[in-house]
Design a protein around this motif. Structure first.
Motif, PDB file in Angstrom:
ATOM      1  N   LEU A  79       0.856  -1.175   0.000  1.00 33.24           N
ATOM      2  CA  LEU A  79       0.000   0.000   0.000  1.00 33.24           C
ATOM      3  C   LEU A  79       0.895   1.228   0.000  1.00 33.24           C
ATOM      4  CD1 LEU A  79      -2.782   1.478   0.455  1.00 33.24           C
ATOM      5  CD2 LEU A  79      -2.283   1.296   2.904  1.00 33.24           C
ATOM      6  N   VAL A  80       0.686   2.117  -0.958  1.00 34.92           N
ATOM      7  CA  VAL A  80       1.442   3.368  -1.028  1.00 34.92           C
ATOM      8  C   VAL A  80       0.565   4.487  -0.487  1.00 34.92           C
ATOM      9  CG1 VAL A  80       2.574   5.027  -2.557  1.00 34.92           C
ATOM     10  CG2 VAL A  80       2.809   2.572  -2.988  1.00 34.92           C
TER      11      VAL A  80
ATOM     12  N   LEU B  83      -1.664   0.995   9.911  1.00 33.49           N
ATOM     13  CA  LEU B  83      -2.030   0.348   8.651  1.00 33.49           C
ATOM     14  C   LEU B  83      -1.275  -0.967   8.481  1.00 33.49           C
ATOM     15  CD1 LEU B  83      -2.051   3.482   6.316  1.00 33.49           C
ATOM     16  CD2 LEU B  83      -4.029   2.016   6.770  1.00 33.49           C
ATOM     17  N   ARG B  84       0.005  -0.973   8.796  1.00 33.23           N
ATOM     18  CA  ARG B  84       0.795  -2.213   8.659  1.00 33.23           C
ATOM     19  C   ARG B  84       0.241  -3.301   9.569  1.00 33.23           C
ATOM     20  NH1 ARG B  84       5.343   1.719   9.116  1.00 33.23           N
ATOM     21  NH2 ARG B  84       6.030   2.158   6.977  1.00 33.23           N
ATOM     22  N   ALA B  85      -0.116  -2.928  10.800  1.00 33.17           N
ATOM     23  CA  ALA B  85      -0.611  -3.918  11.755  1.00 33.17           C
ATOM     24  C   ALA B  85      -1.979  -4.460  11.345  1.00 33.17           C
ATOM     25  CB  ALA B  85      -0.682  -3.291  13.146  1.00 33.17           C
TER      26      ALA B  85
ATOM     27  N   PRO C 128       2.998  -4.727   3.505  1.00 35.66           N
ATOM     28  CA  PRO C 128       3.907  -3.578   3.507  1.00 35.66           C
ATOM     29  C   PRO C 128       3.142  -2.284   3.220  1.00 35.66           C
ATOM     30  CG  PRO C 128       4.761  -5.366   2.138  1.00 35.66           C
ATOM     31  CD  PRO C 128       3.355  -5.718   2.474  1.00 35.66           C
ATOM     32  N   VAL C 129       3.504  -1.230   3.932  1.00 35.49           N
ATOM     33  CA  VAL C 129       2.915   0.094   3.740  1.00 35.49           C
ATOM     34  C   VAL C 129       4.067   1.095   3.631  1.00 35.49           C
ATOM     35  CG1 VAL C 129       1.459   1.915   4.723  1.00 35.49           C
ATOM     36  CG2 VAL C 129       0.823  -0.495   5.018  1.00 35.49           C
ATOM     37  N   THR C 130       4.105   1.854   2.548  1.00 31.43           N
ATOM     38  CA  THR C 130       5.197   2.797   2.344  1.00 31.43           C
ATOM     39  C   THR C 130       4.649   4.196   2.073  1.00 31.43           C
ATOM     40  OG1 THR C 130       5.301   2.333  -0.043  1.00 31.43           O
ATOM     41  CG2 THR C 130       6.702   1.003   1.398  1.00 31.43           C
ATOM     42  N   ALA C 131       5.317   5.186   2.639  1.00 29.86           N
ATOM     43  CA  ALA C 131       4.987   6.579   2.340  1.00 29.86           C
ATOM     44  C   ALA C 131       5.757   7.002   1.099  1.00 29.86           C
ATOM     45  CB  ALA C 131       5.359   7.470   3.520  1.00 29.86           C
ATOM     46  N   ALA C 132       5.076   7.645   0.179  1.00 27.71           N
ATOM     47  CA  ALA C 132       5.729   8.120  -1.042  1.00 27.71           C
ATOM     48  C   ALA C 132       6.721   9.225  -0.700  1.00 27.71           C
ATOM     49  CB  ALA C 132       4.681   8.656  -2.015  1.00 27.71           C
ATOM     50  N   PRO C 133       7.789   9.373  -1.479  1.00 26.31           N
ATOM     51  CA  PRO C 133       8.683  10.518  -1.272  1.00 26.31           C
ATOM     52  C   PRO C 133       7.963  11.813  -1.627  1.00 26.31           C
ATOM     53  CG  PRO C 133       9.289   9.296  -3.257  1.00 26.31           C
ATOM     54  CD  PRO C 133       8.247   8.485  -2.558  1.00 26.31           C
ATOM     55  N   GLN C 134       8.161  12.854  -0.820  1.00 26.40           N
ATOM     56  CA  GLN C 134       7.467  14.125  -1.011  1.00 26.40           C
ATOM     57  C   GLN C 134       5.979  13.881  -1.307  1.00 26.40           C
ATOM     58  OE1 GLN C 134      10.009  15.936  -4.141  1.00 26.40           O
ATOM     59  NE2 GLN C 134      10.672  17.363  -2.558  1.00 26.40           N
TER      60      GLN C 134
END
Length: 258
Positions: free
Chosen positions: A202-203, A218-220, A225-231
């Motif tokens: 999930l982005v 969100l990960r729990a 996997p949950v990632t924050a986008a750059p900027q």
């Protein structure tokens, strides 16, 4: 595509409005709240033209769009040829009509609308045209949308409108609501499609992507996997400009005429 053409990407947000012109060296970023003198009191009032990502004051929105367009003229003062503006997936036909009318009145050119989570996905470089489903969560100041992207379109979406945010991000109550609605979207996927969606992660885009507590919850809850986008706050406006520059996307289902 000729480099002489002048395109503008416009992200009208509840808290911030961002604009980017083709060939510009920086994203123009200004508060969406503007000051307007009251005819009754003669004093300047603070007006918010956009709430929950939707236009609520067309007159004030015209002024906001005018200011956003002026922000980009430092790079190129020629008339615009085309504007791509973002709208929430949850925007109604009348909401979309108001955005298009406000932008067209100022820009005086063709205006196309793009759903903001799709633009954000393009802005962070996701393969939106792929055949495997992709989940994205766009956390703005006025609206949060979780979407499923497949084949270049938003195939499913859920939204939560925010009445208020704090300087530290979503309140704990709202945070749990965002987590629950995102989990619900994942559960709506056909069972056969869930493993692929989980594998691709999930982005998270929008200014709320900076909130580590949200990412951890969100990960729990999703167990993926949950990632924050750059900027992440600039993902939508960058994606809108990329859609201007990529004919394969800009001429396909990415553009919204609803």
């Amino acid at each position: 595509m000729s480099p002489a053409r002048r395109f503008l990407a416009l992200d009208l947000g509840t808290a911030r409005t961002r604009s980017l012109v083709l060939g510009g060296h920086a994203i123009a970023d200004r508060p969406s709240a503007i000051r307007r003198r009251s005819s009754a009191s003669g004093e300047a009032d603070v007006v918010r033209p956009v709430r929950h990502g939707m236009v609520t004051d067309p007159g004030a929105c015209l002024r906001l769009v005018r200011l956003a367009v002026q922000d980009t003229r430092i790079y190129d003062s020629r008339p615009l040829e085309r504007v791509l503006a973002g709208v929430p997936v949850a925007a109604s036909p009348s909401d979309r009509k108001m955005v298009r009318a406000a932008v067209a009145a100022v820009a005086g050119c063709e205006v196309a609308l793009v759903e903001e989570p799709l633009a954000a996905a393009v802005g962070v470089g996701l393969d939106v045209l792929g055949s495997r489903p992709r989940l994205l969560l766009d956390v703005g100041a006025g609206i949060v949308e979780a979407v499923l992207l497949d084949g270049g379109v938003v195939t499913d979406a859920v939204a939560l409108q925010l009445s208020a945010t704090t300087g530290t991000g979503l309140t704990s109550y709202v945070l749990e609501g965002v987590v629950d609605m995102t989990a619900g979207l994942l559960r709506r996927l056909p069972a056969a499609a869930r493993p692929a969606a989980r594998e691709r992660a999930l982005v998270v885009t929008g200014g709320g992507a900076y909130q580590e507590q949200l990412l951890g919850r969100l990960r729990a809850a999703l167990r993926m996997p949950v990632t924050a986008a750059p900027q992440p706050q600039h993902a939508t406006v960058r994606g809108l400009m990329r859609l201007c520059l990529q004919p394969a996307l800009a001429s396909g289902p990415a553009l919204s005429d609803r």
